[in-house]
Design a protein around this motif. Structure first.
Motif, short mmCIF file in Angstrom:
data_model
loop_
_atom_site.label_atom_id
_atom_site.label_comp_id
_atom_site.label_asym_id
_atom_site.label_seq_id
_atom_site.Cartn_x
_atom_site.Cartn_y
_atom_site.Cartn_z
N CYS A 201 -15.66 -29.89 42.29
CA CYS A 201 -15.05 -31.07 42.94
C CYS A 201 -14.52 -32.08 41.92
O CYS A 201 -15.28 -32.59 41.11
CB CYS A 201 -16.06 -31.76 43.86
SG CYS A 201 -15.31 -33.16 44.70
N ASN B 117 -10.95 -31.20 60.10
CA ASN B 117 -10.32 -32.52 60.05
C ASN B 117 -10.15 -33.02 58.61
O ASN B 117 -10.47 -34.17 58.29
CB ASN B 117 -11.12 -33.53 60.86
CG ASN B 117 -10.53 -33.71 62.25
OD1 ASN B 117 -9.38 -33.36 62.49
ND2 ASN B 117 -11.32 -34.25 63.17
N TYR B 118 -9.68 -32.17 57.74
CA TYR B 118 -9.41 -32.49 56.34
C TYR B 118 -10.66 -32.73 55.49
O TYR B 118 -10.57 -33.03 54.32
CB TYR B 118 -8.49 -33.71 56.18
CG TYR B 118 -7.17 -33.59 56.89
CD1 TYR B 118 -6.12 -32.88 56.31
CD2 TYR B 118 -6.97 -34.18 58.13
CE1 TYR B 118 -4.90 -32.77 56.96
CE2 TYR B 118 -5.75 -34.08 58.78
CZ TYR B 118 -4.71 -33.37 58.19
OH TYR B 118 -3.52 -33.27 58.82
N LYS B 119 -11.83 -32.67 56.10
CA LYS B 119 -13.05 -32.86 55.31
C LYS B 119 -13.86 -31.57 55.35
O LYS B 119 -13.54 -30.65 56.11
CB LYS B 119 -13.86 -34.04 55.88
CG LYS B 119 -13.10 -35.37 55.87
CD LYS B 119 -12.92 -35.96 54.48
CE LYS B 119 -12.22 -37.33 54.52
NZ LYS B 119 -11.86 -37.84 53.19
N ASN C 103 -16.24 -39.76 52.20
CA ASN C 103 -15.27 -40.78 51.81
C ASN C 103 -14.62 -40.48 50.46
O ASN C 103 -13.53 -40.93 50.18
CB ASN C 103 -15.93 -42.16 51.74
CG ASN C 103 -16.04 -42.77 53.12
OD1 ASN C 103 -15.12 -42.66 53.91
ND2 ASN C 103 -17.18 -43.36 53.41
N ARG C 104 -15.34 -39.73 49.61
CA ARG C 104 -14.77 -39.41 48.31
C ARG C 104 -13.85 -38.19 48.37
O ARG C 104 -13.09 -37.95 47.44
CB ARG C 104 -15.87 -39.13 47.28
CG ARG C 104 -16.74 -40.31 46.92
CD ARG C 104 -17.51 -40.05 45.62
NE ARG C 104 -16.63 -40.06 44.47
CZ ARG C 104 -16.21 -41.15 43.84
NH1 ARG C 104 -16.63 -42.34 44.23
NH2 ARG C 104 -15.38 -41.06 42.82
N CYS C 105 -13.97 -37.40 49.41
CA CYS C 105 -13.27 -36.11 49.45
C CYS C 105 -11.77 -36.29 49.65
O CYS C 105 -11.33 -36.99 50.55
CB CYS C 105 -13.85 -35.26 50.57
SG CYS C 105 -12.97 -33.72 50.83
N ILE C 106 -10.98 -35.64 48.79
CA ILE C 106 -9.52 -35.72 48.92
C ILE C 106 -8.96 -34.46 49.59
O ILE C 106 -7.74 -34.26 49.60
CB ILE C 106 -8.83 -35.97 47.56
CG1 ILE C 106 -9.13 -34.84 46.56
CG2 ILE C 106 -9.25 -37.32 46.98
CD1 ILE C 106 -8.26 -34.89 45.31
N MET D 26 -24.87 -32.64 47.88
CA MET D 26 -24.77 -33.83 48.73
C MET D 26 -23.29 -34.19 48.86
O MET D 26 -22.60 -34.29 47.86
CB MET D 26 -25.48 -35.01 48.07
CG MET D 26 -26.90 -34.73 47.63
SD MET D 26 -28.02 -34.56 49.00
CE MET D 26 -28.25 -36.28 49.38
N VAL E 242 -13.48 -35.12 42.36
CA VAL E 242 -13.80 -36.53 42.61
C VAL E 242 -15.30 -36.79 42.78
O VAL E 242 -15.71 -37.89 43.13
CB VAL E 242 -13.09 -37.06 43.88
CG1 VAL E 242 -11.70 -37.51 43.55
CG2 VAL E 242 -13.08 -36.04 44.98
N LEU E 243 -16.10 -35.76 42.55
CA LEU E 243 -17.54 -35.88 42.75
C LEU E 243 -17.87 -36.29 44.19
O LEU E 243 -18.75 -37.12 44.43
CB LEU E 243 -18.18 -36.85 41.75
CG LEU E 243 -18.67 -36.22 40.44
CD1 LEU E 243 -17.52 -35.70 39.59
CD2 LEU E 243 -19.48 -37.20 39.63
N THR F 172 -22.22 -34.09 44.98
CA THR F 172 -23.07 -34.41 43.82
C THR F 172 -24.41 -33.70 43.98
O THR F 172 -24.71 -33.15 45.04
CB THR F 172 -23.32 -35.93 43.70
OG1 THR F 172 -23.84 -36.41 44.95
CG2 THR F 172 -22.06 -36.68 43.33
#
Ligand code: SF4
Ligand code: SF4
Ligand code: SF4
Ligand code: SF4
Ligand code: SF4
Lengths: 328, 342
Positions: A219, A199-201, A175-178, A171, A221-222, A225
């Motif tokens: 990952c 686009n960076y994601k 928003n959490r992805c750096i 999942m 930053v989780l 998940t």
């Protein structure tokens, strides 16, 4: 000389060996997880009746060799706590635990160590082994089943009639992805290259994804998940003289209920089509005769197929034959 | 002022607060751990006291609540731009003393770092009120006492849970909310006074430490994953991303997103230059920032690191931050003896 009914002896979990009147007992260890309190029983039998050794079988059982056939009923009494603890208590119906194993055709269910220990595992292989054991044991059909926690397949599920491989639906929370790309690079290197950066994601290609869960593990930053647990079932793998071959995917992204139901149905299919002139026949050879469509009709009966689930339309097995002149 | 509650009276307070505040606290999320069938403790929204995880340390700090991992700074079209809306609600965060101190460190960086303050940070930060949770015991990687971050003197409320009783020391701003349901008691906050781990931080660090061999092992061990940064309550680095929407590349948004000094690419510059290519150098940079450079730069009386121990907790390679501090300390002591100048 004792008058021995070989078929009964084999059904009782003992073996016909290369020495007359000498046998070997096989202890089942469903899921390969054994309470060490049973070591004492195994050790006592090996020392008192056997040759002081055990062979650890490839299916994760113990084989105690060098036992005189005359001692079988005595030994069956001694092992009864193992039958109660390892079989009756998980729900297997054992008519009389003091007369030893009631069947040997369906082999011990082997399993990798699973999520009790292994970080890669996507489920508890020990627990699912027990559920399957309860469903199919005792049974005379020669069926080999193994469970593996993830597609690394440490238990070699691909060499079984039925292999169950753990999956997880990753999942993603963008928003959490750096954007570190750890998941992307890793999926490319060790899994299937299902992830790309847009686009960076991260975008996941579900058709490529094998649900191994590596992205979740990588990952920082989780952002990935664990979603629902799923399974992949590979079928008709086998070793043997005639035409050994590796199992192939029959279903993927299915839930535990579907796995259990298909395994249950498999026995009806075998019952219908097995070649009874042989002492045993691997499922794969039966499917060679009936074709995959008939196999599907039987094993998918009353199986709930979830929205993510995929069932193979065709399965092409190569295996190998014996035209040695092709190779040498 | 101190007030005492049972669970249901405390929940009344929370219910009333939730009209004006979004309330966050450490929560345990079932089956959301990294490994299968494990749970995750992290900050999440709560409704009742029972939602709060009192026993375990949270994996992440609370900083993502007011310093979002991904934050849109503005949306743009060809000739106009607009700012994203933010919720009018204020924010309450239940957190432990180390996290509360961590927030002060971030304030220093975003608000008191030169003449300009970071408006995006400020907009969210000024909404935040801290309800500090009393630590009953310190966890095995905590070293907050060594970092002087075991205590907090400014908070909106200080919370002690003892079984079914909740004791609170409440600041004047929240007095009304608490007095309505609580009974007055005397309550003095208690802080952790000693951790299992103690570190000695060298006051003066000679420049020669830059080239010391102590960093070399981290080039071998560290895998540059950045976990130590993202869980740290005091890491503040971010990068910028301009997004051009796939459907219409004339529209888009500018975002800022957390960055990590341990991950490849952090120091990449136009023209292809980059620094600290090996991980030992990154470890040196991070460690010295946490326990030397910050304090020196701001002339403050505390270091950046608050000793929460999270970076040690999460390192997949079992790199202990405090062990590294000790190695540094030993290196500094012995280099002093060798007469190396700073
Ligand atoms: S198959 Fe996967 S889960 Fe099982 S032991 Fe191997 S790596 Fe671990
Ligand atoms: S689950 Fe495995 S295959 Fe699927 S995206 Fe993640 S790493 Fe790739
Ligand atoms: S590992 Fe996590 S943070 Fe890094 S790119 Fe993948 S999802 Fe984003
Ligand atoms: S450097 Fe480590 S111990 Fe210090 S505040 Fe950051 S995460 Fe906590
Ligand atoms: S968490 Fe450990 S391995 Fe990952 S970047 Fe930090 S020190 Fe290196």
């Amino acid at each position: 000389m004792l008058d021995i009914n070989n078929k009964k002896l084999i059904k009782n979990g003992y073996r016909i060996t290369n020495k007359r009147q000498i046998t070997a007992l096989r202890i089942r260890v469903p899921g390969g997880s054994l309470d060490v309190k049973y070591f004492d029983i195994i050790k006592d039998i090996a020392q008192k009746y056997g040759n002081g050794k055990v062979h650890i079988t490839t299916r994760q059982g113990f084989e105690i060799p060098g036992i005189p056939m005359a001692k079988i009923s005595e030994i069956n009494e001694i092992i009864h706590p193992i039958l109660i603890g390892m079989e009756s208590e998980i729900g297997v119906s054992i008519h009389n635990p003091k007369t030893g194993y009631p069947a040997a055709g369906t082999r011990n269910i082997s399993a990798c160590i699973g999520n009790n220990v292994c970080p890669f595992a996507n489920y508890n292989t020990t627990e699912l082994s027990k559920k399957i054991e309860k469903l199919i044991y005792p049974h005379d059909f020669h069926v080999k089943i193994a469970l593996t926690g993830c597609p690394n397949d440490c238990i070699k599920a691909h060499m079984q009639d039925i292999g169950v491989i753990g999956m997880v639906l990753p999942m993603y929370d963008s928003n959490r992805c750096i954007g570190c790309q750890a998941c992307v690079k890793n999926c490319q290197k060790v899994a299937t290259g299902a992830l790309t950066i847009v686009n960076y994601k991260v975008k996941r290609d579900h058709l490529r994804c094998i649900g191994c869960g590596e992205c979740i593990l990588k990952c920082p930053v989780l952002a990935w998940t664990r979603g629902e647990k799923y399974y992949r079932m590979v079928v008709m793998g086998r070793t043997g003289k005639k035409n050994p071959r590796i199992a192939q995917t029959f279903m993927e992204w299915v839930d535990e209920t579907a796995i259990l139901k298909v395994i249950e149905n498999l026995y009806h299919y075998i019952d219908q089509f097995i070649d009874r002139s042989l002492p045993k026949e691997h499922v794969g050879y039966i499917v060679d005769r009936t074709g995959i469509q008939v196999f599907k009709d039987y094993v998918l009966k009353d199986v709930y197929i979830g929205s993510l689930s995929k069932i193979a339309n065709y399965m092409s097995f190569s295996g190998y034959g014996h035209e040695k002149s092709n190779y040498f | 002022m101190g007030y005492s509650f049972n669970i249901s009276t405390f929940n009344n307070v929370l219910r009333e607060l939730s009209a004006d505040y979004i309330i966050y606290a450490p929560v345990k999320i079932f089956n959301k751990g990294v490994f299968s069938d494990t749970d995750l403790v992290t900050y999440g929204q709560i409704k009742t006291l029972e939602d709060i995880e009192f026993e375990e340390k949270s994996h992440f700090s609370s900083k993502e609540i007011f310093f979002p991992i991904t934050q849109t700074l503005f949306y743009f079209t060809e000739d106009a731009f607009s700012l994203p809306k933010i919720s009018p609600k204020k924010i309450i965060i239940f957190c432990r003393p180390c996290d509360a101190n961590g927030i002060q460190r971030l304030d220093q960086i975003f608000l008191k770092n030169g003449d300009l303050m970071d408006n995006y940070y400020n907009e969210l930060r000024k909404k935040v009120h801290l309800f500090v949770l009393e630590c009953k015991y310190s966890f095995d990687t905590c070293f907050c006492v060594s970092m002087g971050a075991n205590k907090v003197d400014r908070y909106s409320a200080f919370i002690r849970r003892a079984g079914d009783t909740v004791l609170c020391d409440v600041s004047v701003d929240f007095e009304d909310r608490f007095s309505k349901y609580g009974t007055y008691v005397n309550m003095t906050p208690v802080f952790i006074e000693s951790n299992d781990i103690k570190v000695d931080i060298p006051e003066k660090i000679p420049k020669s430490i830059f080239y010391h061999k102590l960093w070399d092992e981290y080039s071998e061990r560290c895998i540059a994953c950045g976990r130590c940064n993202v869980v740290c309550p005091t890491c503040s680095c971010f990068t910028m991303q301009d997004i051009f929407y796939e459907d219409n590349p004339y529209c888009g948004e500018r975002r800022r997103v957390w960055a990590s000094c341990m991950i490849d690419g952090f120091t990449d510059m136009a023209g292809g230059n980059s620094f600290r290519k090996n991980k030992g150098e990154r470890m040196r940079f991070r460690l010295l920032h946490k326990i030397h450079d910050f304090k020196q730069k701001f002339g403050s009386n505390h270091h950046m690191c608050v000793g929460c121990g999270r970076c040690s907790d999460v390192c997949p390679e079992n790199i202990s931050f405090t062990a590294c501090i000790q190695k540094l300390n030993q290196a500094v002591q012995s280099s002093d003896q060798r007469g190396l100048k700073s």
